[in-house]
Scaffold this active site. Structure first.
Site, PDB file in Angstrom:
ATOM      1  N   HIS A 256      -2.074   1.948   1.314  1.00 36.01           N
ATOM      2  CA  HIS A 256      -3.082   1.915   2.377  1.00 36.01           C
ATOM      3  C   HIS A 256      -3.601   3.318   2.678  1.00 36.01           C
ATOM      4  O   HIS A 256      -4.819   3.539   2.741  1.00 36.01           O
ATOM      5  CB  HIS A 256      -2.487   1.299   3.634  1.00 36.01           C
ATOM      6  CG  HIS A 256      -3.377   1.379   4.832  1.00 36.01           C
ATOM      7  ND1 HIS A 256      -4.287   0.398   5.149  1.00 36.01           N
ATOM      8  CD2 HIS A 256      -3.524   2.344   5.788  1.00 36.01           C
ATOM      9  CE1 HIS A 256      -4.936   0.737   6.242  1.00 36.01           C
ATOM     10  NE2 HIS A 256      -4.491   1.928   6.655  1.00 36.01           N
ATOM     11  N   GLU A 257      -2.683   4.267   2.847  1.00 32.94           N
ATOM     12  CA  GLU A 257      -3.102   5.639   3.147  1.00 32.94           C
ATOM     13  C   GLU A 257      -3.844   6.263   1.964  1.00 32.94           C
ATOM     14  O   GLU A 257      -4.789   7.029   2.152  1.00 32.94           O
ATOM     15  CB  GLU A 257      -1.890   6.492   3.529  1.00 32.94           C
ATOM     16  CG  GLU A 257      -1.146   6.012   4.765  1.00 32.94           C
ATOM     17  CD  GLU A 257      -2.039   5.867   5.986  1.00 32.94           C
ATOM     18  OE1 GLU A 257      -3.098   6.520   6.060  1.00 32.94           O
ATOM     19  OE2 GLU A 257      -1.683   5.069   6.877  1.00 32.94           O
TER      20      GLU A 257
ATOM     21  N   HIS B 263     -12.527   8.672   1.070  1.00 30.19           N
ATOM     22  CA  HIS B 263     -13.047  10.024   1.251  1.00 30.19           C
ATOM     23  C   HIS B 263     -13.715  10.517  -0.023  1.00 30.19           C
ATOM     24  O   HIS B 263     -14.822  11.084   0.008  1.00 30.19           O
ATOM     25  CB  HIS B 263     -11.906  10.956   1.656  1.00 30.19           C
ATOM     26  CG  HIS B 263     -12.367  12.280   2.149  1.00 30.19           C
ATOM     27  ND1 HIS B 263     -11.533  13.386   2.231  1.00 30.19           N
ATOM     28  CD2 HIS B 263     -13.592  12.720   2.589  1.00 30.19           C
ATOM     29  CE1 HIS B 263     -12.216  14.415   2.702  1.00 30.19           C
ATOM     30  NE2 HIS B 263     -13.451  14.038   2.916  1.00 30.19           N
TER      31      HIS B 263
END
Length: 225
Positions: free
Chosen positions: A96-97, A104
């Site tokens: 998820h991170e 980005h």
């Protein structure tokens, strides 16, 4: 009292329920080892390499469930429980991170919008207690109106956060499956359970921010009449 219950107390209870669900799901699936036997850190690095991202550092932090991606420093920060663990929960959170790092790198519009609002949110959060306290204590309508603006900024941030978090979870599930880090069936359901519980916390944060905004608007209007 009824309005206060609806706009403040109920969102607060929802937030508490969301936190309990997160801790429960993490506790359950952090004790179940993924068949891939990859740790959260190893999974994150493999996903970054597969996505062609070479400039993001995967770092261990001493903060339980404080996992996050720092777009300014380009650091993927994983708690020790996730960094070293080969559990289903650790892989779900790490993926998820890493999904945020991919957002980005791909210039995902909602993430860019959230990053742009962060300085305003930080400033609003810092002055909000003083503004609300002063506005209520001294019956200063001007201060209460500033409080409304602050809560409006925070609510907007919480709203923008929803698609950012939902998209990161969607990416995580797809990537973990496609890269064979999580097997279909029980492991995939475990990841969905952990990420679904985490998503509820962001929904609860938005509901709480919106409730506070509406309550302060009503309070300001009553004091102004």
């Amino acid at each position: 009292m009824t309005i206060y219950l609806i706009l403040i107390i109920i969102p607060m209870l929802l937030g508490m329920f969301a936190q309990i669900r997160v801790k429960s799901a993490f506790s359950k699936y952090s004790n179940i080892r993924a068949s891939s036997n990859l740790t959260g850190a190893e999974a994150a690095r493999e996903i970054l390499r597969a996505a062609g991202i070479r400039d993001v550092e995967v770092r261990e932090i001493d903060s339980m469930l404080g996992d996050h991606y720092d777009p300014i420093q380009k650091r993927l920060c994983l708690s020790s429980e996730v960094y070293h663990s080969p559990s289903i929960a650790a892989l779900g959170i790490a993926a998820h991170e890493t999904g945020h790092a991919i957002q980005h790198a791909r210039a995902y519009a909602p993430l860019k919008a959230r990053m742009a609002v962060v300085p305003l949110v930080q400033f609003s959060s810092q002055i909000l207690p003083f503004v609300i306290f002063g506005g209520i204590l001294f019956n200063a309508i001007g201060l209460l109106k500033i409080g409304v603006i602050c809560y409006l900024v925070i609510t907007l941030f919480s709203l923008i956060t929803l698609p950012v978090e939902f998209d990161a979870s969607r990416r995580a599930k797809i990537i973990l499956s496609e890269m064979g880090m999580i097997q279909p069936g029980a492991e995939a359901r475990g990841v969905s359970s952990v990420l679904g519980a985490a998503a509820l916390t962001y929904v609860a944060a938005f509901v709480a921010a919106l409730g506070n905004l509406l309550y302060l608007l009503l309070l300001t209007q009553r004091r102004n009449d």
